[in-house]
Motif scaffolding. Structure first.
Motif, mmCIF file in Angstrom:
data_model
loop_
_atom_site.group_PDB
_atom_site.id
_atom_site.type_symbol
_atom_site.label_atom_id
_atom_site.label_comp_id
_atom_site.label_asym_id
_atom_site.label_seq_id
_atom_site.Cartn_x
_atom_site.Cartn_y
_atom_site.Cartn_z
ATOM 1 N N VAL A 1 18.264 -32.034 50.884
ATOM 2 C CA VAL A 1 18.788 -32.742 49.720
ATOM 3 C C VAL A 1 18.941 -34.225 50.018
ATOM 4 N N VAL A 2 19.211 -34.571 51.260
ATOM 5 C CA VAL A 2 19.506 -35.946 51.629
ATOM 6 C C VAL A 2 18.252 -36.812 51.666
ATOM 7 N N LEU A 3 17.162 -36.266 52.117
ATOM 8 C CA LEU A 3 15.950 -37.041 52.361
ATOM 9 C C LEU A 3 15.420 -37.785 51.127
ATOM 10 N N PRO A 4 15.339 -37.191 49.947
ATOM 11 C CA PRO A 4 14.837 -37.959 48.796
ATOM 12 C C PRO A 4 15.723 -39.147 48.427
ATOM 13 N N VAL A 5 17.028 -38.997 48.580
ATOM 14 C CA VAL A 5 17.937 -40.105 48.265
ATOM 15 C C VAL A 5 17.736 -41.242 49.255
ATOM 16 N N VAL A 6 17.703 -40.916 50.526
ATOM 17 C CA VAL A 6 17.529 -41.940 51.559
ATOM 18 C C VAL A 6 16.169 -42.613 51.429
ATOM 19 N N ALA A 7 15.133 -41.835 51.190
ATOM 20 C CA ALA A 7 13.786 -42.406 51.065
ATOM 21 C C ALA A 7 13.680 -43.314 49.839
ATOM 22 N N SER A 8 14.258 -42.899 48.736
ATOM 23 C CA SER A 8 14.197 -43.703 47.511
ATOM 24 C C SER A 8 14.945 -45.027 47.670
ATOM 25 N N ILE A 9 16.143 -44.956 48.226
ATOM 26 C CA ILE A 9 16.925 -46.181 48.404
ATOM 27 C C ILE A 9 16.256 -47.091 49.428
ATOM 28 N N SER A 10 15.771 -46.516 50.524
ATOM 29 C CA SER A 10 15.103 -47.332 51.545
ATOM 30 C C SER A 10 13.862 -48.016 50.984
ATOM 31 N N ARG A 11 13.110 -47.298 50.183
ATOM 32 C CA ARG A 11 11.908 -47.891 49.578
ATOM 33 C C ARG A 11 12.278 -49.067 48.681
ATOM 34 N N ASP A 12 13.312 -48.882 47.869
ATOM 35 C CA ASP A 12 13.755 -49.972 46.996
ATOM 36 C C ASP A 12 14.249 -51.164 47.802
ATOM 37 N N VAL A 13 14.948 -50.900 48.886
ATOM 38 C CA VAL A 13 15.458 -51.987 49.721
ATOM 39 C C VAL A 13 14.311 -52.699 50.426
ATOM 40 N N PHE A 14 13.309 -51.950 50.882
ATOM 41 C CA PHE A 14 12.167 -52.571 51.561
ATOM 42 C C PHE A 14 11.406 -53.509 50.628
ATOM 43 N N GLU A 15 11.418 -53.224 49.346
ATOM 44 C CA GLU A 15 10.723 -54.087 48.387
ATOM 45 C C GLU A 15 11.438 -55.412 48.164
ATOM 46 N N GLY B 1 21.916 -46.556 52.335
ATOM 47 C CA GLY B 1 21.174 -45.424 51.777
ATOM 48 C C GLY B 1 21.409 -44.137 52.548
ATOM 49 N N VAL B 2 21.465 -44.243 53.871
ATOM 50 C CA VAL B 2 21.742 -43.057 54.693
ATOM 51 C C VAL B 2 23.149 -42.540 54.401
ATOM 52 N N MET B 3 24.099 -43.437 54.286
ATOM 53 C CA MET B 3 25.474 -43.019 54.004
ATOM 54 C C MET B 3 25.605 -42.428 52.599
ATOM 55 N N LEU B 4 24.875 -42.978 51.634
ATOM 56 C CA LEU B 4 24.881 -42.384 50.295
ATOM 57 C C LEU B 4 24.272 -40.991 50.296
ATOM 58 N N GLY B 5 23.195 -40.824 51.041
ATOM 59 C CA GLY B 5 22.589 -39.502 51.159
ATOM 60 C C GLY B 5 23.517 -38.504 51.825
ATOM 61 N N LEU B 6 24.186 -38.939 52.875
ATOM 62 C CA LEU B 6 25.142 -38.068 53.556
ATOM 63 C C LEU B 6 26.326 -37.759 52.658
ATOM 64 N N GLY B 7 26.775 -38.752 51.912
ATOM 65 C CA GLY B 7 27.861 -38.513 50.959
ATOM 66 C C GLY B 7 27.448 -37.544 49.873
ATOM 67 N N ARG B 8 26.213 -37.633 49.455
ATOM 68 C CA ARG B 8 25.733 -36.680 48.452
ATOM 69 C C ARG B 8 25.712 -35.267 49.015
ATOM 70 N N ALA B 9 25.267 -35.131 50.249
ATOM 71 C CA ALA B 9 25.233 -33.805 50.869
ATOM 72 C C ALA B 9 26.633 -33.245 51.045
ATOM 73 N N LEU B 10 27.588 -34.107 51.367
ATOM 74 C CA LEU B 10 28.964 -33.631 51.511
ATOM 75 C C LEU B 10 29.596 -33.303 50.164
ATOM 76 N N GLY B 11 29.254 -34.057 49.143
ATOM 77 C CA GLY B 11 29.883 -33.880 47.844
ATOM 78 C C GLY B 11 29.234 -32.839 46.957
ATOM 79 N N GLU B 12 27.934 -32.668 47.100
ATOM 80 C CA GLU B 12 27.244 -31.667 46.283
ATOM 81 C C GLU B 12 27.698 -30.273 46.686
ATOM 82 N N THR B 13 27.846 -29.437 45.706
ATOM 83 C CA THR B 13 28.256 -28.074 46.026
ATOM 84 C C THR B 13 27.155 -27.095 45.699
ATOM 85 N N MET B 14 26.854 -26.945 44.449
ATOM 86 C CA MET B 14 25.942 -25.885 44.032
ATOM 87 C C MET B 14 24.483 -26.206 44.381
#
Length: 151
Positions: free
Chosen positions: A14-28, A64-77
């Motif tokens: 679940v974390v990888l798409p969030v981190v990849a998307s944010i990193s891509r946007d930041v790299f631009e 982005g990594v911290m947002l992805g980790l936060g999503r993994a911690l916060g997501e339940t279902m």
């Protein structure tokens, strides 16, 4: 030795798409002039990434990594469905498992008795403490990075 860590079918990350998307946007956001000047000096693509892009965007990637980790911690279902909802500990990182938040969500309605309810409340407290420390570490890393860029 390492092959036992990655045995079994991959259930999804679940974390990888969030981190990849944010990193891509930041790299631009890296100015083209910086990259072009590095290419003009004879740098290879990897050297430009390592020497220009990564240092310029380090704060955004860490965020982005911290947002992805936060999503993994916060997501339940969503995490429950993705990782298989299995209540056992496996030696493989890709084997089905469960999370603290999924355990609370799945078992709270079935909690009969004070001990069962108290155990689920303790799991909630543990999840809160883990989340607090991860966010504190992220905040510290970003403050340290900000201090380094101001020098």
């Amino acid at each position: 030795m390492l092959s036992s860590l990655f045995t079994g079918p991959p259930y999804g990350i679940v974390v990888l798409p969030v981190v990849a998307s944010i990193s891509r946007d930041v790299f631009e956001t890296v100015p083209a002039v910086l990259k072009e000047s590095a290419y003009a000096c004879g740098c290879t693509k990897w050297e430009v990434i390592r020497s220009i892009v990564i240092p310029y965007t380090r704060g955004g990637v860490i965020g982005g990594v911290m947002l992805g980790l936060g999503r993994a911690l916060g997501e339940t279902m969503a995490v429950t469905f993705v990782i298989g909802n299995a209540h056992r500990i496996s030696s493989s990182l890709l084997a089905p498992g469960t999370t603290i938040s999924a355990s609370i969500a799945n078992e709270f309605t079935e909690a009969v008795g004070d001990l069962y309810t108290s155990a689920l409340m303790a799991l909630g407290l543990i999840l809160f403490v883990i989340t607090f420390f991860i966010l504190a570490i992220a905040r510290y890393l970003l403050m340290r990075l900000d201090r380094q860029t101001r020098r």
